[in-house]
Design a protein around this motif. Structure first.
Motif, short mmCIF file in Angstrom:
data_model
loop_
_atom_site.label_atom_id
_atom_site.label_comp_id
_atom_site.label_asym_id
_atom_site.label_seq_id
_atom_site.Cartn_x
_atom_site.Cartn_y
_atom_site.Cartn_z
N ARG A 1 -4.61 12.03 2.47
CA ARG A 1 -4.13 11.23 1.34
C ARG A 1 -2.71 10.72 1.64
NH1 ARG A 1 -5.24 11.12 -4.28
NH2 ARG A 1 -6.64 12.92 -4.10
N THR B 1 -9.77 16.25 3.94
CA THR B 1 -9.38 14.97 3.33
C THR B 1 -7.95 14.65 3.73
OG1 THR B 1 -8.62 16.06 1.30
CG2 THR B 1 -10.89 15.20 1.31
N LYS C 1 -2.87 0.00 -3.63
CA LYS C 1 -3.68 0.73 -4.61
C LYS C 1 -5.04 1.13 -4.05
CE LYS C 1 -1.59 -1.18 -8.80
NZ LYS C 1 -1.82 -1.95 -10.05
N ASN C 2 -5.64 0.26 -3.25
CA ASN C 2 -6.96 0.56 -2.72
C ASN C 2 -6.94 1.54 -1.56
OD1 ASN C 2 -5.76 -1.26 -0.94
ND2 ASN C 2 -7.67 -2.33 -0.48
N ARG D 1 -5.03 4.57 -1.88
CA ARG D 1 -4.45 5.81 -2.42
C ARG D 1 -5.48 6.91 -2.61
NH1 ARG D 1 -0.47 3.05 -7.02
NH2 ARG D 1 0.84 1.88 -5.53
N SER D 2 -6.74 6.58 -2.53
CA SER D 2 -7.78 7.60 -2.71
C SER D 2 -7.88 8.47 -1.45
CB SER D 2 -9.13 6.94 -2.98
OG SER D 2 -9.08 6.17 -4.17
#
Length: 239
Positions: A118, A116, A125-126, A128-129
């Motif tokens: 990050r 992953t 905000k969209n 940050r996952s």
């Protein structure tokens, strides 16, 4: 030992692209930054070798035309990566943009143990996952290096861009013939590599010359207008 290779001398190597991809080597390349045909600033791209298989690629742009230049150009990007076979695998990424009254800083971590990535800092905000990682994923700076490594006339290149909290599949079309290109008042033959549109309004075109470890020109467009146009002036490579 490192030695400066003048651009004029290097461009004489642009007649053929049949040789295999050269091994990654450190270099420092200097560019002028244009927009709408006017010089807006300067840029430096470098690749630095760390320990073992670890490397770092940096791109810094500096405005030289007052506040307008500073707002549009001043930025620093960096990707730490390692080499796995012939692949460039990103480990961390940072972006710093400086502008009047407002700046942005973002840091990304590519965790290959969890597969992953990050981003933190001034990230939407969209974005940050965590972003799932796949083998072959690269940052934008690494894709530029991969294009220099991989491009051959008439080929189609496929890369997965994972940067700034998002992932996109990029496809590049390599022109079947070399074309004449002028950089810093000098003409030479280069290979044009264009990113095929896959949604969105941004466009990237890269020019590559055989024997040069960095693109001789990088043109970025948004909504049909030039965002910036980097044109190589000179570079210092390993020898």
């Amino acid at each position: 030992m490192k030695q400066v290779f003048p651009v004029m001398g290097v461009f004489l190597l642009g007649a053929a692209f049949a040789a295999p991809a050269a091994a990654l080597e450190p270099f420092v390349a200097n560019y002028q930054v244009f927009k709408d045909g006017k010089v807006l600033g300067e840029a430096t791209m470098q690749v630095v070798h760390g320990d073992g298989t670890r490397w770092r690629v940096d791109l810094g742009m500096r405005g030289t035309r007052g506040l307008v230049g500073l707002a549009g150009v001043n930025a620093q990007q960096s990707t730490v990566f390692d080499t796995v076979g012939n692949a460039y695998r990103p480990l961390s990424q940072s972006t710093v943009r400086k502008a009047v009254f407002m700046g942005k800083e973002m840091t990304g971590t590519y965790d290959w143990s969890t597969r992953t990535a990050r981003w933190t800092g001034d990230v939407k905000k969209n974005r940050r996952s965590p972003v799932p990682l796949k083998d072959g994923d690269m940052s934008g700076l690494l894709i530029n290096l991969a294009i220099v490594r991989d491009a051959q006339p008439g080929q189609t290149l496929h890369y997965r861009f994972v940067d700034n909290g998002r992932a996109r599949d990029y496809q590049y079309a390599v022109a079947p013939e070399l074309e004449g290109t002028v950089v810093d008042g000098m003409s030479f033959s280069a290979m044009r590599v264009s990113r095929v549109q896959s949604g969105g309004n941004d466009e990237t075109v890269v020019w590559v010359v055989d024997g040069v470890p960095t693109p001789v020109r990088i043109l970025q467009r948004d909504n049909g207008e030039d965002t910036f146009d980097l044109r190589l002036v000179d570079y210092k490579g390993a020898q």
